[in-house]
Write a protein that holds these residues in place. Structure first.
Motif, PDB file in Angstrom:
ATOM      1  N   ILE A  28     -11.125  25.033 100.044  1.00  0.00           N
ATOM      2  CA  ILE A  28     -11.587  25.068  98.430  1.00  0.00           C
ATOM      3  C   ILE A  28     -10.700  24.290  97.607  1.00  0.00           C
ATOM      4  O   ILE A  28     -10.984  23.499  96.693  1.00  0.00           O
ATOM      5  CB  ILE A  28     -11.685  26.491  98.080  1.00  0.00           C
ATOM      6  N   VAL A  29      -9.383  24.647  97.874  1.00  0.00           N
ATOM      7  CA  VAL A  29      -8.579  23.798  97.155  1.00  0.00           C
ATOM      8  C   VAL A  29      -8.394  22.319  97.406  1.00  0.00           C
ATOM      9  O   VAL A  29      -8.148  21.339  96.229  1.00  0.00           O
ATOM     10  CB  VAL A  29      -7.001  24.349  97.539  1.00  0.00           C
ATOM     11  N   LEU A  30      -8.485  21.842  98.683  1.00  0.00           N
ATOM     12  CA  LEU A  30      -8.595  20.613  98.876  1.00  0.00           C
ATOM     13  C   LEU A  30      -9.874  19.790  98.345  1.00  0.00           C
ATOM     14  O   LEU A  30      -9.746  18.699  97.733  1.00  0.00           O
ATOM     15  CB  LEU A  30      -8.800  20.394 100.439  1.00  0.00           C
ATOM     16  N   LYS A  31     -10.955  20.665  98.005  1.00  0.00           N
ATOM     17  CA  LYS A  31     -12.278  20.131  97.362  1.00  0.00           C
ATOM     18  C   LYS A  31     -11.756  19.920  96.123  1.00  0.00           C
ATOM     19  O   LYS A  31     -12.137  18.887  95.331  1.00  0.00           O
ATOM     20  CB  LYS A  31     -13.268  21.072  97.568  1.00  0.00           C
ATOM     21  N   VAL A 269      -5.191  18.008  89.895  1.00  0.00           N
ATOM     22  CA  VAL A 269      -3.977  17.560  90.191  1.00  0.00           C
ATOM     23  C   VAL A 269      -3.054  18.657  90.473  1.00  0.00           C
ATOM     24  O   VAL A 269      -2.394  18.601  91.304  1.00  0.00           O
ATOM     25  CB  VAL A 269      -3.286  16.889  88.838  1.00  0.00           C
ATOM     26  N   ALA A 270      -3.205  19.914  90.015  1.00  0.00           N
ATOM     27  CA  ALA A 270      -2.376  20.983  90.435  1.00  0.00           C
ATOM     28  C   ALA A 270      -2.728  21.431  91.896  1.00  0.00           C
ATOM     29  O   ALA A 270      -1.990  21.563  92.687  1.00  0.00           O
ATOM     30  CB  ALA A 270      -2.734  22.215  89.842  1.00  0.00           C
ATOM     31  N   SER A 271      -4.262  21.119  92.288  1.00  0.00           N
ATOM     32  CA  SER A 271      -4.611  21.454  93.720  1.00  0.00           C
ATOM     33  C   SER A 271      -3.861  20.427  94.595  1.00  0.00           C
ATOM     34  O   SER A 271      -3.446  20.428  95.733  1.00  0.00           O
ATOM     35  CB  SER A 271      -6.060  21.298  93.654  1.00  0.00           C
ATOM     36  N   ALA A 272      -3.852  19.306  93.996  1.00  0.00           N
ATOM     37  CA  ALA A 272      -3.170  17.939  94.842  1.00  0.00           C
ATOM     38  C   ALA A 272      -1.896  18.238  95.235  1.00  0.00           C
ATOM     39  O   ALA A 272      -1.186  18.155  96.232  1.00  0.00           O
ATOM     40  CB  ALA A 272      -3.440  16.647  94.158  1.00  0.00           C
ATOM     41  N   VAL A 273      -0.848  18.788  94.121  1.00  0.00           N
ATOM     42  CA  VAL A 273       0.135  19.157  94.267  1.00  0.00           C
ATOM     43  C   VAL A 273       0.344  20.023  95.260  1.00  0.00           C
ATOM     44  O   VAL A 273       1.261  20.039  96.200  1.00  0.00           O
ATOM     45  CB  VAL A 273       0.778  19.852  92.728  1.00  0.00           C
TER      46      VAL A 273
END
Lengths: 301, 399
Positions: A28-31, A269-273
């Motif tokens: 989910i976070v990756l998505k 962006v937060a998820s990418a971090v």
């Protein structure tokens, strides 16, 4: 239920747990990391919608891209945060090792009937909330805090030290908070060590110091490695300590992530971090597990 | 490199469980002018209120294989650890080669120890374990390798040099520990229950090997053990300890045949202790003996005595079960004979031990080799039997 099924259930249960509470959230976070920010609830697009049929699903996938990851490279803030986090975590781990090893050594050498008490004292801080313990450091470290009052009363300094809101305060906070995680694994390896090994080393010509370096340290190595990982990994992602004790100039990736998520409401962006942080940590975790396996293999014989 | 003894070591002299006296150590303890390699002078060691070693004086001579034997907690290990330097005596002096070693730390003593747990370094290979002490001595790399190979050869472990301790059996670890402790060519090797962790069969063969290695190198060995058979097999002399005191120091044969106290007689092997009342001195076949009576019997008995005993003294007759002959008829030739009833028979295959109840209620054990099959045995439970033994077979011990 046949034995085969029972075995499958036993083996399957932890995997199911990992699937539900680790892999699924990760996907989910990756998505989200591959999505774009949007003013909506939830604040990103595209959103997965099965009701639109096959065209909607293919449309969904075509809208995912790696733009946010590129952004992490383009803006120096993120790279600096990662580097700063890794640096702070590295030196905190080193400090925790320097402080923790003598603790563990003294505990392992203490009389048998003292050890449970000493072990209790190491674990005792966990009985108070982590947040409260970090907060109480503010009272100690601030300009008119307990530490400065004590040092000035003793006449060691005549100007209060500026510790609060600096990286020094962050180091103190991290070393203090994670010290038990360093002490416990080292203690457990030292405690198992046969004392006659040291006598043998001395019998074979070592003095106390060379016996320590040639026998005690190599034998404590699995505990040292475990302790270092147990301190390093959470320290890299630490958010509370830099937020409460660090200053505005203290860059740590946990803090950056928090700001991205709550202040900027930029979930993608937060998820990418978070994904990059995870990858940065997965490598050391894998090394750690490999070492642990090797140690267990050695002990199993 | 290896300091070999100038006396030619005897090979295969220990088949009977004893060394031929005089061949490896020339019975140095019997000579007035022999110089001991180790000397304890009135050594006492206390741990708090507990006296582990109580005023022990002892001399061990070069080339000896000396065994400290005693029940656990008798202070034998403490004595050894004081020699290694891990404990300091509360009082008294320990001399090594004539020099007081009190101020020499353990790492500088020309003494090495083989530990009961072997204490092999688990993170090092066999070769590295053996080389450990050599490197500390500042030996050159080539010399270290040479010496390590030599030691591996000595204990027949060449093919295991790359193994880690946890990859070996107990017997193999024991050999490596021996090689490691001998590598520095110590003047004195201390062995703390070195075979305690091995099973009975392996222990027996290792005992002989230990003796062979000791004779080959000529190094003085001091071994601590609670196993009397082990001490009898390997040692030139045995020091029997009890409650921190050296009860007797003698050759294995003398310890067995001429114990000086009830404790020693009882601790070494199996013994019958029968209450006796001393009658007086008597010569039997030219040997000085003492005759005595046993409660419940009218006749006289005769035995040797370690010391002169006054008439009427209460004493104990110590006699080994194998020195007693059991038969259904009276043997008029024997110096001593006594009648009793078979109470019990313990059959252990090669031997049978008969428990014979005397008229006064006490029980004597008599042992016979089972030369005939068990079905042909003459004596059975509740039989009236005669026990007989020679004048020299028994020993009177004062109370």
């Amino acid at each position: 239920m046949s034995g085969k099924w029972r075995m499958l259930t036993l083996i399957g249960a932890p995997y199911l747990w990992l699937l539900l509470f680790f892999l699924a959230p990760f996907v989910i976070v990756l998505k989200i990391a591959l999505s774009d920010t949007a003013i909506s609830i939830p604040p990103y697009t595209p959103q997965f919608d099965l009701s639109g049929g096959w065209p909607a699903i293919s449309d969904f996938f075509s809208n995912l891209d790696f733009e946010n990851f590129k952004w992490l490279i383009d803006d120096s803030l993120y790279i600096n945060s990662y580097i700063s986090s890794l640096t702070i975590a590295f030196f905190s781990t080193l400090l925790a090792l320097l402080v923790g090893f003598p603790f563990a050594y003294a505990m392992a050498r203490a009389p048998d009937n003292w050890r449970p008490l000493l072990l209790m004292l190491v674990i005792l801080p966990f009985w108070t909330s982590f947040l409260i313990r970090v907060y109480s450091w503010i009272g100690i470290l601030k300009t008119e805090g307990l530490l400065n009052q004590l040092l000035m009363w003793l006449g060691i300094i005549d100007q209060p030290l500026i510790i609060m809101n600096t990286n020094t305060a962050v180091y103190i906070g991290i070393v203090y908070s994670y010290l038990p995680f360093m002490i416990l694994p080292i203690y457990s390896t030292l405690e198992k060590m046969d004392e006659s090994l040291l006598e043998a080393a001395i019998d074979l010509g070592c003095n106390r110091i060379s016996a320590f370096w040639l026998v005690t340290v190599p034998l404590a190595l699995p505990g040292i490695i475990a302790g270092c990982f147990l301190v390093f990994i959470p320290a890299v992602g630490e958010f509370v300590i830099p937020d409460l004790l660090g200053g505005t100039q203290t860059l740590m990736i946990g803090k950056t992530l928090w700001k991205e998520f709550f202040s900027n409401r930029d979930w993608p962006v937060a998820s990418a971090v978070a994904i990059v942080l995870l990858l940065l940590l997965v490598v050391p975790i894998l090394i750690f597990q490999r070492l642990l396996e090797r140690q267990q293999e050695a002990e199993a014989r | 490199m290896v300091a070999t003894s100038d006396k030619t070591p005897a090979k295969g002299t220990i088949g009977s469980g004893n060394r031929k006296p005089g061949e490896s150590t020339s019975q140095a303890w019997l000579k007035e002018d022999s110089v001991p390699i180790v000397e304890f002078r009135d050594v006492t060691k206390r741990f708090g209120d507990f006296t582990a070693v109580d005023n022990v004086s002892l001399k061990v001579y070069p080339g000896e294989f000396f065994a400290l034997l005693g029940p656990s907690g008798c202070g034998k290990s403490t004595l050894l650890r004081m020699l290694a330097g891990f404990e300091t005596p509360t009082s008294g002096t320990i001399l090594l080669d004539g020099k007081d070693i009190a101020s020499t730390p353990p790492n500088l003593r020309p003494v090495n120890m083989m530990f009961q747990s072997y204490a092999l370094f688990p993170h090092l290979t066999v070769a590295q374990n053996i080389a450990f002490g050599l490197k500390r001595a500042g030996m050159q790399k080539g010399a270290v390798e040479e010496r390590t190979r030599e030691m591996l050869r000595l204990v027949k472990m060449e093919q295991f040099s790359g193994r880690k301790p946890h990859q070996m059996s107990g017997g193999q670890r024991q050999r490596v520990a021996l090689a490691r402790s001998l590598a520095r060519n110590p003047k004195l090797l201390l062995l703390d229950e070195p075979l305690g962790a091995l099973d009975a069969k392996l222990r027996e063969s290792t005992q002989f090997e230990l003796v062979n290695i000791q004779e080959k190198l000529g190094t003085t060995f001091i071994i601590v053990t609670h196993d009397q058979e082990e001490a009898m097999t390997v040692a030139t002399r045995i020091g029997v300890m009890n409650h921190g005191v050296l009860a007797q120091v003698d050759t294995p044969a003398d310890i067995y045949e001429n114990p000086k106290s009830r404790f020693v007689a009882d601790f070494i092997g199996d013994v019958n202790l029968i209450a006796a009342k001393v009658g007086g001195a008597r010569k039997v076949d030219g040997e000085d003996c003492i005759h005595f009576t046993v409660d419940g019997y009218k006749q006289d008995f005769v035995a040797r005595s370690a010391e002169p005993l006054a008439k009427g003294t209460e004493a104990y007759l110590a006699i080994r079960p194998e020195k007693i002959t059991i038969s259904k008829s009276k043997d008029t030739q024997a110096a001593n004979q006594i009648e009793g009833t078979v109470d019990d028979i313990a059959y252990v295959g090669n031997l049978s031990t008969y428990h014979v109840r005397l008229a006064n209620g006490s029980v004597i054990k008599a042992q016979e080799a089972n030369r005939r099959r068990i079905s042909n045995r003459q004596i059975t439970w509740e039989d009236k039997v005669w026990l007989s033994w020679t004048a020299g077979g028994g020993l009177l011990l004062a109370n």
